[in-house]
Design a protein around this motif. Sequence first.
Motif, short mmCIF file in Angstrom:
data_model
loop_
_atom_site.label_atom_id
_atom_site.label_comp_id
_atom_site.label_asym_id
_atom_site.label_seq_id
_atom_site.Cartn_x
_atom_site.Cartn_y
_atom_site.Cartn_z
N ILE A 1 -11.88 -28.41 -14.23
CA ILE A 1 -13.21 -28.71 -14.78
C ILE A 1 -14.17 -29.10 -13.67
CG2 ILE A 1 -12.88 -31.15 -15.37
CD1 ILE A 1 -14.68 -28.51 -17.48
N LEU A 2 -13.64 -29.82 -12.66
CA LEU A 2 -14.51 -30.17 -11.52
C LEU A 2 -14.96 -28.90 -10.80
CD1 LEU A 2 -12.61 -33.30 -10.11
CD2 LEU A 2 -14.91 -33.29 -11.05
N ARG A 3 -14.02 -27.98 -10.64
CA ARG A 3 -14.38 -26.70 -9.99
C ARG A 3 -15.40 -25.95 -10.84
NH1 ARG A 3 -14.46 -24.31 -6.29
NH2 ARG A 3 -13.00 -22.57 -6.29
N SER A 4 -15.20 -25.99 -12.17
CA SER A 4 -16.11 -25.23 -13.05
C SER A 4 -17.52 -25.81 -13.02
CB SER A 4 -15.58 -25.21 -14.48
OG SER A 4 -15.83 -26.45 -15.11
N MET A 5 -17.63 -27.10 -12.73
CA MET A 5 -18.97 -27.70 -12.72
C MET A 5 -19.58 -27.70 -11.32
SD MET A 5 -18.31 -31.80 -13.31
CE MET A 5 -17.28 -31.68 -14.72
N GLY A 6 -18.92 -27.06 -10.36
CA GLY A 6 -19.55 -26.84 -9.07
C GLY A 6 -18.94 -27.58 -7.89
N TYR A 7 -17.83 -28.28 -8.13
CA TYR A 7 -17.15 -28.95 -7.01
C TYR A 7 -16.40 -27.88 -6.21
CZ TYR A 7 -18.34 -33.60 -8.64
OH TYR A 7 -19.02 -34.74 -8.98
N THR A 8 -16.59 -27.88 -4.91
CA THR A 8 -16.01 -26.83 -4.07
C THR A 8 -14.53 -27.12 -3.79
OG1 THR A 8 -16.57 -28.01 -2.05
CG2 THR A 8 -18.22 -26.48 -2.91
N ARG A 9 -13.88 -26.13 -3.19
CA ARG A 9 -12.48 -26.35 -2.79
C ARG A 9 -12.39 -27.53 -1.83
NH1 ARG A 9 -9.52 -22.08 -4.67
NH2 ARG A 9 -10.64 -20.12 -4.89
N ARG B 1 -22.32 -21.84 -10.06
CA ARG B 1 -21.77 -22.51 -11.26
C ARG B 1 -22.42 -23.87 -11.45
NH1 ARG B 1 -16.55 -20.69 -9.73
NH2 ARG B 1 -16.03 -22.73 -8.87
N CYS B 2 -22.57 -24.58 -10.33
CA CYS B 2 -23.13 -25.93 -10.38
C CYS B 2 -24.56 -25.90 -10.92
CB CYS B 2 -23.09 -26.54 -8.98
SG CYS B 2 -23.59 -28.24 -8.90
N LEU C 1 -15.75 -18.04 -12.92
CA LEU C 1 -14.45 -18.67 -12.69
C LEU C 1 -13.45 -17.65 -12.19
CD1 LEU C 1 -14.00 -21.12 -15.72
CD2 LEU C 1 -14.60 -21.68 -13.37
N ASP C 2 -13.63 -16.40 -12.59
CA ASP C 2 -12.79 -15.29 -12.11
C ASP C 2 -13.68 -14.30 -11.37
OD1 ASP C 2 -10.47 -16.27 -13.20
OD2 ASP C 2 -10.73 -15.19 -15.11
N PHE D 1 -20.09 -25.33 -18.80
CA PHE D 1 -18.94 -24.87 -19.60
C PHE D 1 -18.60 -25.88 -20.69
CE2 PHE D 1 -18.03 -22.39 -15.75
CZ PHE D 1 -17.66 -21.18 -16.31
N ASP E 1 -14.38 -30.10 -1.75
CA ASP E 1 -14.53 -31.34 -2.52
C ASP E 1 -13.20 -31.76 -3.12
OD1 ASP E 1 -17.30 -31.66 -2.17
OD2 ASP E 1 -17.73 -30.20 -3.74
N PRO F 1 -9.51 -22.26 -10.99
CA PRO F 1 -9.90 -22.90 -12.25
C PRO F 1 -9.71 -22.00 -13.46
CG PRO F 1 -11.83 -22.40 -10.89
CD PRO F 1 -10.63 -22.17 -10.04
N GLY F 2 -9.97 -20.71 -13.29
CA GLY F 2 -9.82 -19.78 -14.41
C GLY F 2 -8.38 -19.75 -14.90
N LYS G 1 -22.80 -33.99 -8.19
CA LYS G 1 -22.49 -32.88 -7.28
C LYS G 1 -23.76 -32.14 -6.89
CE LYS G 1 -20.57 -30.02 -4.78
NZ LYS G 1 -20.33 -30.51 -3.42
N VAL H 1 -7.58 -23.07 -16.81
CA VAL H 1 -8.21 -23.17 -18.13
C VAL H 1 -7.51 -22.24 -19.11
CG1 VAL H 1 -10.34 -22.79 -19.41
CG2 VAL H 1 -10.42 -23.90 -17.19
N LEU I 1 -12.67 -36.42 -17.68
CA LEU I 1 -11.87 -37.23 -16.77
C LEU I 1 -11.68 -38.58 -17.46
CD1 LEU I 1 -12.68 -34.95 -14.84
CD2 LEU I 1 -12.86 -36.64 -13.04
N LYS J 1 -6.01 -29.82 -14.86
CA LYS J 1 -7.13 -29.55 -15.77
C LYS J 1 -8.40 -30.22 -15.26
CE LYS J 1 -4.37 -28.72 -19.85
NZ LYS J 1 -3.82 -29.25 -21.10
N GLU J 2 -8.24 -31.45 -14.77
CA GLU J 2 -9.41 -32.15 -14.23
C GLU J 2 -9.95 -31.41 -12.99
OE1 GLU J 2 -6.73 -33.52 -15.36
OE2 GLU J 2 -7.21 -35.30 -16.54
N THR K 1 -19.44 -21.02 -6.41
CA THR K 1 -19.30 -22.41 -6.84
C THR K 1 -20.68 -23.06 -6.96
OG1 THR K 1 -17.18 -22.51 -5.68
CG2 THR K 1 -18.16 -24.61 -6.31
#
Lengths: 407, 205
Positions: free
Chosen positions: A305-313, B64-65, B37-38, B70, A315, A398-399, B93, A402, B78, A301-302, B61
């Motif tokens: 959420i990191l991916r959803s806020m813009g952290y890349t694969r 999204r940033c 996300l999808d 969301f 990262d 991430p989808g 980020k 979630v 965290l 889940k963490e 990505t």
Amino acid sequence: MPPNLRIALRFLTARKRSMLMSLAGIVFGVGFFIVTQAQTSGFEDFFIRTILGTNGALRVEYHIQATADPDAPAAAPGTKESSDGDIENPELVAAAVRQFRNVSGVSLILQAGVNLVGSAYASPARVYGVNLDDHLAVTDLARQILRGDLEEYRRTPNGALLGSALATWLHLGTGDTFTIETRGQTRRYRVCAIYETGIHDIDKERVYLHLAEARSLLQQPGAASYIQVALFDPARAPEDARQLQAVISHTVTSWQQREKSWLEVFRVLRLSSAITVSTIILVAGLGMFNTLALLVMEKTKEIAILRSMGYTRNDIAQIFLWQGALVFAAGATFGALFGAGATWAVSRLPIHIRGIFSTDSFVVTWSPWHYGAAVTVAAVVVLFASYLPARRAARLEPGDIVRGTAQ
Amino acid sequence: MHVLRGVSFAAERGRVYAIVGPSGCGKSTLLYQLGLLDQPDDGQVWINGGLMSVADDGRRTAARCRHVGFVFQFHFLLLEFTALENVMLPMRKLARLTPPAMEERALGLLAVVGLGDKARRAAAHLSGGEQQRVAVARALANEPTAILADEPTGNLDARNSGLVFDLLTSLARQNGQTVVLVTHNPEMAARCDDVRPMRDGQFVR
């Protein structure tokens, strides 16, 4: 601090116990790797020093003659050895050997088997006729003297140097006399000093006499059985041996060739101890893989959420690789310190070894290569242990997570 | 199988949209498509003039940033970090601000959501309502174009639900941001600027 490192650090400290177990494994693995390598290399180096300090880096022996018989058992194709086994014109050959840049000393040696008789006991022995100064230049004889005085030997024409085991066997001490019987002659000599090389086979049979005296005793004026050569860089001995042999047409044997069996034993010992100890690091790496794989499952889940806020694969992968790197850095540092401490402690342990060399404590070698090798093994194991969970974490969608459908 | 079919949705800055409908009708799927996300099998998603539906993972990505914040039903904080650090995560980020400026902005957002005095408290030690308010502050951290909220009050009591909803809508209106809200709560939907009901993967109005 980079954000990925910051997150990695927090994830790491959140699983203190399991990460500490992995860390302890890396520390002990690296430490034991270093200490076992220090020991095996220590004994190997000590053996090599003993060999070089006793028998020299090169030995020049038989004269090689050209032959038309290609099947003749000889030192090189198309050649054969002279029949008498002695060196022809040894002084000339020695002078030619001295011309080589890497040669630091040359000693002519005349040897033969004799019968040695003390006041109460007798023993077969081998006489080694040498020029003292020449021989000191190619051996550690000066440092191998246990009792007596080399200067007295130098001043005494019928002086002799006895190996410690031979002296003990014959109950001879410095100042005592003994006789040598050979070729119908009996001559009396005086023990000026007793030496110990640590190599039992040498210490139990070798008697040094002055070269002129040995030639007279053995009735071989101007003769030499072989020439012992010391090199500035003994590691180059095989190459020098090939060059010397080609130039002076005598069989030249390097110490690596002479002691091939023992060197192979040490090499196998060093390798097997490295493999054995590496399993500790491997087990620690498996533990770490387990911990990180569990962490990836726990932190999906963490990760989402990191991916959803813009952290890349990348990262996400880095967060898990950083954890491996942090455990590796701490493990390598503390492991190296532990290894150094353990090596020091081991070097203080008493042990009585006589045979192939002589020592009264564990012999260790301090080499940065041991530390480098241990750290490299740990780095490879930790890299694999953290790479797979990192890759899995990076691949999470991430989808899916979630929505609660992550596999 | 088609989850969404013939769906067309446009959102304007400063307005709050509610997507409502029965479970499984495709509300969340639409939200995750909008939030990148999808990736859709077909159709287009545009954000701030950029076509995102065919962009690679890196561009999506990055978008999204920069453009999307969301808020989910579960806070997804965290828990090893403090409230302040959680709000700073998206800013770190994006790296548009200096670290002191990030901290200042994060403290400001936490003050707005009523958690100024709990900024340095570990996320694990906050109540459910407080955690969700930190999640709202985090969604606003990078001043996104759109805030996408999937049942953001689903796990909260009535008082906290109202508080979180008011925060989201008032802050978005103040900052000229779009809020797209998926909800089952008809009262909450009624307070939005536009309500779009869905059934079987289609808007029904």
